[in-house]
Motif scaffolding. Structure first.
Motif, short mmCIF file in Angstrom:
data_model
loop_
_atom_site.label_atom_id
_atom_site.label_comp_id
_atom_site.label_asym_id
_atom_site.label_seq_id
_atom_site.Cartn_x
_atom_site.Cartn_y
_atom_site.Cartn_z
N TRP A 79 0.84 -1.20 0.00
CA TRP A 79 0.00 0.00 0.00
C TRP A 79 0.88 1.25 0.00
O TRP A 79 1.83 1.34 0.77
CB TRP A 79 -0.91 0.02 1.23
CG TRP A 79 -1.94 -1.07 1.22
CD1 TRP A 79 -1.80 -2.32 1.73
CD2 TRP A 79 -3.26 -1.00 0.69
NE1 TRP A 79 -2.95 -3.05 1.55
CE2 TRP A 79 -3.87 -2.26 0.91
CE3 TRP A 79 -4.00 0.00 0.05
CZ2 TRP A 79 -5.17 -2.54 0.51
CZ3 TRP A 79 -5.30 -0.28 -0.34
CH2 TRP A 79 -5.87 -1.53 -0.12
N GLN A 80 0.50 2.22 -0.84
CA GLN A 80 1.19 3.51 -0.92
C GLN A 80 0.33 4.56 -0.22
O GLN A 80 -0.83 4.76 -0.57
CB GLN A 80 1.40 3.91 -2.39
CG GLN A 80 1.95 5.31 -2.59
CD GLN A 80 3.36 5.45 -2.06
OE1 GLN A 80 4.24 4.69 -2.44
NE2 GLN A 80 3.57 6.41 -1.16
N THR A 81 0.88 5.25 0.77
CA THR A 81 0.10 6.27 1.46
C THR A 81 -0.14 7.47 0.55
O THR A 81 0.66 7.77 -0.33
CB THR A 81 0.82 6.75 2.74
OG1 THR A 81 2.13 7.20 2.38
CG2 THR A 81 0.93 5.63 3.76
N PHE A 82 -1.26 8.14 0.77
CA PHE A 82 -1.52 9.41 0.07
C PHE A 82 -0.49 10.44 0.52
O PHE A 82 0.07 10.35 1.62
CB PHE A 82 -2.93 9.90 0.36
CG PHE A 82 -4.00 9.12 -0.35
CD1 PHE A 82 -4.24 9.30 -1.70
CD2 PHE A 82 -4.78 8.20 0.34
CE1 PHE A 82 -5.22 8.58 -2.36
CE2 PHE A 82 -5.77 7.46 -0.30
CZ PHE A 82 -5.99 7.65 -1.66
N ALA A 83 -0.24 11.43 -0.34
CA ALA A 83 0.85 12.38 -0.11
C ALA A 83 0.75 13.11 1.22
O ALA A 83 1.76 13.48 1.81
CB ALA A 83 0.89 13.37 -1.27
N SER A 84 -0.47 13.31 1.72
CA SER A 84 -0.65 14.10 2.93
C SER A 84 -0.57 13.27 4.21
O SER A 84 -0.66 13.82 5.30
CB SER A 84 -2.01 14.79 2.88
OG SER A 84 -3.04 13.82 2.76
N ILE A 85 -0.38 11.96 4.07
CA ILE A 85 -0.48 11.05 5.21
C ILE A 85 0.91 10.66 5.72
O ILE A 85 1.81 10.37 4.94
CB ILE A 85 -1.22 9.76 4.81
CG1 ILE A 85 -2.61 10.09 4.25
CG2 ILE A 85 -1.32 8.80 5.98
CD1 ILE A 85 -3.57 10.69 5.24
N ALA A 86 1.07 10.67 7.04
CA ALA A 86 2.29 10.16 7.68
C ALA A 86 1.94 8.94 8.50
O ALA A 86 0.93 8.93 9.22
CB ALA A 86 2.91 11.24 8.57
N ILE A 87 2.75 7.88 8.36
CA ILE A 87 2.48 6.67 9.14
C ILE A 87 3.75 6.18 9.84
O ILE A 87 4.87 6.46 9.39
CB ILE A 87 1.92 5.51 8.27
CG1 ILE A 87 2.96 5.05 7.23
CG2 ILE A 87 0.62 5.91 7.62
CD1 ILE A 87 2.59 3.75 6.56
N GLU A 88 3.55 5.47 10.93
CA GLU A 88 4.62 4.77 11.62
C GLU A 88 4.04 3.45 12.12
O GLU A 88 2.83 3.22 12.08
CB GLU A 88 5.16 5.59 12.80
CG GLU A 88 5.97 6.82 12.38
CD GLU A 88 6.57 7.55 13.56
OE1 GLU A 88 6.41 7.08 14.70
OE2 GLU A 88 7.19 8.61 13.33
N GLN A 89 4.92 2.59 12.60
CA GLN A 89 4.49 1.31 13.15
C GLN A 89 4.75 1.28 14.65
O GLN A 89 5.86 1.61 15.09
CB GLN A 89 5.23 0.16 12.47
CG GLN A 89 4.80 -1.23 12.94
CD GLN A 89 5.65 -2.32 12.32
OE1 GLN A 89 6.80 -2.11 11.98
NE2 GLN A 89 5.07 -3.51 12.16
N ASP A 90 3.73 0.95 15.42
CA ASP A 90 3.91 0.82 16.86
C ASP A 90 4.89 -0.31 17.15
O ASP A 90 4.72 -1.43 16.66
CB ASP A 90 2.56 0.54 17.53
CG ASP A 90 2.62 0.62 19.04
OD1 ASP A 90 3.20 -0.30 19.65
OD2 ASP A 90 2.10 1.59 19.61
N GLN A 91 5.90 -0.02 17.95
CA GLN A 91 6.95 -1.01 18.19
C GLN A 91 6.51 -2.13 19.12
O GLN A 91 7.16 -3.17 19.20
CB GLN A 91 8.19 -0.31 18.78
CG GLN A 91 8.84 0.67 17.83
CD GLN A 91 9.23 0.02 16.51
OE1 GLN A 91 9.94 -0.98 16.48
NE2 GLN A 91 8.72 0.58 15.41
#
Length: 459
Positions: free
Chosen positions: A294-306
């Motif tokens: 999946w490619q995030t939309f340009a305005s979206i920031a994501i991270e993964q909970d460790q």
């Protein structure tokens, strides 16, 4: 591109802009403006602040939505207009905007296709209204989600920025309802703001889809996984001479097999959009190969909970700028894309033992007799786990030849490879197809209804 929706709402459509169409009627910008202006004035004259909006016709729905937002009202979109749903929400709204009365004891403003008010100018606003959706959560209780005009505008602007190059002079048709966030954005708000006409009716049959595909050189289809999974068979699994320029899918996972079958008919796989009512669109993909990332939309920031691998999200579609922890487990790739690893929130206790429904459903679906599986906790006649199974062709043959009890036992033995016997489903249902709503989502009440009458007893 920013403020696409707000800019359009401030100035309104051009007189000759084609707003919507169906097989016997069109709505131009001039007619649309007059309808919005008339309803706007009725809303301004009313003290009622919260208005439930409902209409099967997308052009009338758009009239109500635009008038309400311009009049500074709160517009309520229920998941459906069943009597039980409206009863649960009756304290949430003061009046109803609809093409027919659907609830007694509330103010009522009628949406009417046969009304042609005199020409008027587009209303001007000082205070924007707000949109409130009620989505059916996994518990079956309506969940309230508010959306400001800024949030809606941010998403519409990003959609145009991401996909406009693929939509030259496109008309939009949809198999999903505009009463939910996906259809609302993709079928009504985005087309309005980008001056693309939309079909005012819902496409319910493949023949209707083929009719409009042959009629329009450029067409954008808004659909769902459930509907797209059935479409290739309806098209005889043959390449089509005229195909939509783009096909969108959202509301649930689209299998690689279904994506490939649609690509065989239309030339390209659908663009899948991942998100929810609460989050808006998060990412998109096309499955040119299995398990595409999946490619995030340009305005979206994501991270993964460790700790648990949960998706952490920061988005302009959310009411604040804080990180939101989602219930989806992901794995991040080095190129910034991600893969979905299932849901984290479907953890239950059976006989005091923790059980992941997602994990058990996945194991069931790995059996050659099972096409799809859905698990849910049943409260009556006692608390126990129920399994609703959509069988494969091999599974249907097994059921016909050996009966339900034998099939139950085979699937239970399969589950024992990962689960203790005490946690296994106690009640089983085999259905031709798992019940889904127009958005391709499982409805809790409909799933429960499968278990209302025990025609067969399973040990």
């Amino acid at each position: 591109m920013t403020n696409l929706l707000k800019s359009w709402l401030r100035q309104g459509p051009a007189v000759q802009q084609l707003i919507s169409f169906n097989h016997h009627d069109i709505v131009t910008g001039g007619v649309f403006t007059a309808q919005v202006a008339q309803l706007y004035q009725q809303l301004k004259d009313s003290d009622a602040k919260r208005w439930l909006l409902s209409s099967e016709s997308s052009d009338l729905f758009a009239v109500g939505l635009c008038a309400g937002l311009l009049a500074g009202k709160q517009i309520i979109l229920p998941a459906n207009t069943q009597a039980g749903t409206l009863s649960e929400l009756t304290h949430e709204f003061d009046g109803i905007i609809a093409n027919m009365p659907i609830c007694e004891g509330k103010a009522f403003l009628r949406l009417d296709k046969d009304l042609y008010p005199p020409a008027s100018t587009w209303p001007q606003t000082e205070t924007w209204g707000e949109l409130v959706l009620f989505t059916s959560g996994s518990s079956g209780k309506p969940k309230r989600v508010a959306k400001s005009i800024e949030q809606l505008d941010a998403e519409v602007s990003v959609l145009e920025h991401t996909f406009a190059q693929h939509l030259p002079h496109c008309s939009v048709i949809s198999t999903v309802s505009h009463q939910h966030i996906y259809g609302l954005l993709f079928k009504v708000l985005w087309p309005l703001a980008a001056s693309r006409p939309f079909l005012s009716d819902l496409v319910e049959y493949p023949e209707t889809l083929s009719y409009y595909a042959n009629l329009f050189p450029n067409l954008c289809l808004i659909s769902s996984p459930a509907q797209l999974s059935r479409l290739p068979d309806a098209l005889d699994n043959e390449p089509q001479l005229r195909a939509p320029s783009l096909v969108f899918s959202s509301g649930g996972p689209l299998s690689f097999e279904a994506s490939k079958a649609v690509a065989n008919c239309y030339g390209e796989p659908p663009i899948e959009v991942f998100g929810s009512t609460e989050t808006g669109g998060i990412a998109y993909r096309s499955q040119h190969q299995k398990n595409a990332s999946w490619q995030t939309f340009a305005s979206i920031a994501i991270e993964q909970d460790q700790v648990d691998g949960a998706l952490l999200l920061k988005s302009p579609y959310l009411p604040d700028n804080d990180w939101l922890k989602c219930d989806d487990k992901i794995s991040l790739n080095s190129d910034g894309t991600f893969s979905l690893q299932g849901r984290l929130d479907r953890i239950i206790k059976v006989e005091e033992k923790r059980l992941s429904l997602v994990q058990m459903e996945s194991l069931l679906e790995s059996h050659p007799f099972v096409a799809k599986a859905a698990l849910l906790m049943l409260e009556q006649p006692r608390v126990q786990l129920g399994a609703a199974i959509e069988l494969s062709q091999e599974g249907i043959l097994q059921l016909e030849q050996h009966g339900k009890l034998a099939l139950n036992n085979q699937l239970k033995n399969h589950l024992l490879s990962q689960f203790e016997r005490v946690t296994l489903p106690r009640r089983w249902r085999y259905t031709e197809a798992l019940p889904l709503d127009q958005q391709g989502k499982r409805v809790h009440a409909t799933m429960l209804a499968l278990f209302d009458i025990d025609k067969f007893k399973s040990k």
